[in-house]
Scaffold this motif. Structure first.
Motif, mmCIF file in Angstrom:
data_model
loop_
_atom_site.group_PDB
_atom_site.id
_atom_site.type_symbol
_atom_site.label_atom_id
_atom_site.label_comp_id
_atom_site.label_asym_id
_atom_site.label_seq_id
_atom_site.Cartn_x
_atom_site.Cartn_y
_atom_site.Cartn_z
ATOM 1 N N CYS A 81 -2.926 12.005 1.029
ATOM 2 C CA CYS A 81 -4.037 11.193 0.520
ATOM 3 C C CYS A 81 -5.382 11.891 0.707
ATOM 4 O O CYS A 81 -5.663 12.430 1.776
ATOM 5 C CB CYS A 81 -4.059 9.852 1.251
ATOM 6 N N HIS B 112 0.839 -1.200 0.000
ATOM 7 C CA HIS B 112 0.000 0.000 0.000
ATOM 8 C C HIS B 112 0.877 1.254 0.000
ATOM 9 O O HIS B 112 1.857 1.329 0.726
ATOM 10 C CB HIS B 112 -0.882 -0.021 1.258
ATOM 11 N N ASN B 113 0.494 2.192 -0.827
ATOM 12 C CA ASN B 113 1.211 3.469 -0.874
ATOM 13 C C ASN B 113 0.802 4.305 0.330
ATOM 14 O O ASN B 113 -0.131 5.093 0.280
ATOM 15 C CB ASN B 113 0.866 4.173 -2.192
ATOM 16 N N SER C 182 0.860 7.096 2.367
ATOM 17 C CA SER C 182 1.281 8.509 2.371
ATOM 18 C C SER C 182 0.057 9.310 2.776
ATOM 19 O O SER C 182 -0.485 10.091 1.999
ATOM 20 C CB SER C 182 1.764 8.915 0.979
ATOM 21 N N CYS C 183 -0.379 9.079 4.017
ATOM 22 C CA CYS C 183 -1.665 9.610 4.482
ATOM 23 C C CYS C 183 -1.771 11.125 4.335
ATOM 24 O O CYS C 183 -2.830 11.645 3.984
ATOM 25 C CB CYS C 183 -1.915 9.197 5.923
ATOM 26 N N CYS D 91 -10.660 7.392 6.371
ATOM 27 C CA CYS D 91 -10.143 6.198 5.709
ATOM 28 C C CYS D 91 -10.409 4.966 6.584
ATOM 29 O O CYS D 91 -10.127 4.980 7.782
ATOM 30 C CB CYS D 91 -8.648 6.385 5.485
ATOM 31 N N VAL E 113 -11.114 3.739 0.968
ATOM 32 C CA VAL E 113 -9.769 4.312 1.148
ATOM 33 C C VAL E 113 -9.570 5.419 0.105
ATOM 34 O O VAL E 113 -10.540 5.931 -0.432
ATOM 35 C CB VAL E 113 -8.685 3.203 1.043
ATOM 36 N N GLY E 114 -8.334 5.756 -0.172
ATOM 37 C CA GLY E 114 -8.083 6.869 -1.094
ATOM 38 C C GLY E 114 -7.744 6.429 -2.508
ATOM 39 O O GLY E 114 -6.996 7.119 -3.191
HETATM 40 S S1 SF4 Z 1 -5.361 7.729 4.291
HETATM 41 FE FE1 SF4 Z 1 -5.831 5.542 4.086
HETATM 42 S S2 SF4 Z 1 -5.782 5.141 1.872
HETATM 43 FE FE2 SF4 Z 1 -4.741 7.080 2.245
HETATM 44 S S3 SF4 Z 1 -2.567 6.546 2.408
HETATM 45 FE FE3 SF4 Z 1 -3.418 6.598 4.495
HETATM 46 S S4 SF4 Z 1 -4.021 4.502 4.923
HETATM 47 FE FE4 SF4 Z 1 -3.742 4.668 2.708
#
Ligand code: SF4
Ligand code: SF4
Length: 218
Positions: free
Chosen positions: A105, A98-99, A101-102, A111, A207-208
């Motif tokens: 995002c 998973h990328n 990078s909250c 999320c 999610v994003g």
């Molecule tokens: S907010 Fe959620 S979808 Fe976005 S990078 Fe963080 S964990 Fe991943």
């Protein structure tokens, strides 16, 4: 047949609608069970995210609550050493490529991954499983939204919304297992596909991955 059944979840006595799945009964009663792939309106859940495990008295192993129909005098535990271990492993696997990078995002603060981490005391950043290299090109061809596969957790909720709510069928899973991706059936951009840009996929995404362009922070 009675309209309601009496069950116990985490020592709480609950009246549940007969025929309802355990996951939704728990959530309706403010008992949180992690979940990503379940859709309430869907008759048969895929149980693919492996996050909604519970223990039911009389059953030898933990079971997914999205597939369990409530029955009279069912006694349920949402937490135990076994459940916590299963959920932790499933969560770490989901996050392995998973990328994360909250801050950049569009889903930050809203999320489902962040919620699961908070509710279950789990870390979003994990090192246990090795990440798999993939093509993560963002499709920003639609007017108002975009799709970033690097944040997709393959829950399938967008596909359900596209097919069952919108009745279009523009997107689906391609490949199998760890190589699964969400794509248009023709493999073309969303704007070039039969997608009507109704945005129900964006609303469905927990999610994003599908996101509104105007909300994008970076
Ligand atoms: S907010 Fe959620 S979808 Fe976005 S990078 Fe963080 S964990 Fe991943
Ligand atoms: S794009 Fe969003 S809704 Fe669709 S499978 Fe990925 S995480 Fe789930």
């Amino acid at each position: 047949m009675n309209d309601y059944v009496n069950i116990t979840i985490d020592d709480r006595k609950i009246k549940a609608r007969a025929g309802e799945k355990l996951l939704w009964v728990a959530l309706d009663n403010d008992i949180y069970i992690p979940h990503l792939c379940a859709v309430r309106e869907k008759e048969r859940s895929n149980a693919s995210c492996r996050l909604c495990f519970v223990e039911i008295e009389g059953m030898a192993r933990p079971v997914t609550s999205c597939t369990q129909v409530v029955r009279e005098e069912m006694v349920v535990r949402t937490r135990s050493t076994r459940i916590d271990r299963l959920v932790k492993t499933a969560f770490e696997l989901l996050l392995s490529d998973h990328n994360l990078s909250c801050r950049e995002c569009p889903a930050n603060g809203n999320c489902e991954l962040q919620k699961i981490a908070k509710e279950r005391g789990l870390k979003l950043r994990q090192k246990r499983f090795k990440a798999i290299e993939r093509d993560h090109t963002v499709d920003d061809s639609p007017d108002e939204f975009a799709f970033d596969p690097s944040r997709c957790v393959l829950c399938g909720r967008c596909i359900w919304a596209d097919r069952e709510e919108a009745g279009v069928g523009a997107i689906g899973f391609a490949n199998r297992g760890i190589n699964s991706v969400i794509t248009t059936f023709e493999g073309v951009s969303l704007a070039e596909s039969i997608c009507t840009q109704c945005k129900l996929c964006v609303e469905a995404c927990p999610v994003g991955a599908f996101y509104y362009k105007k909300d994008k922070k970076a």
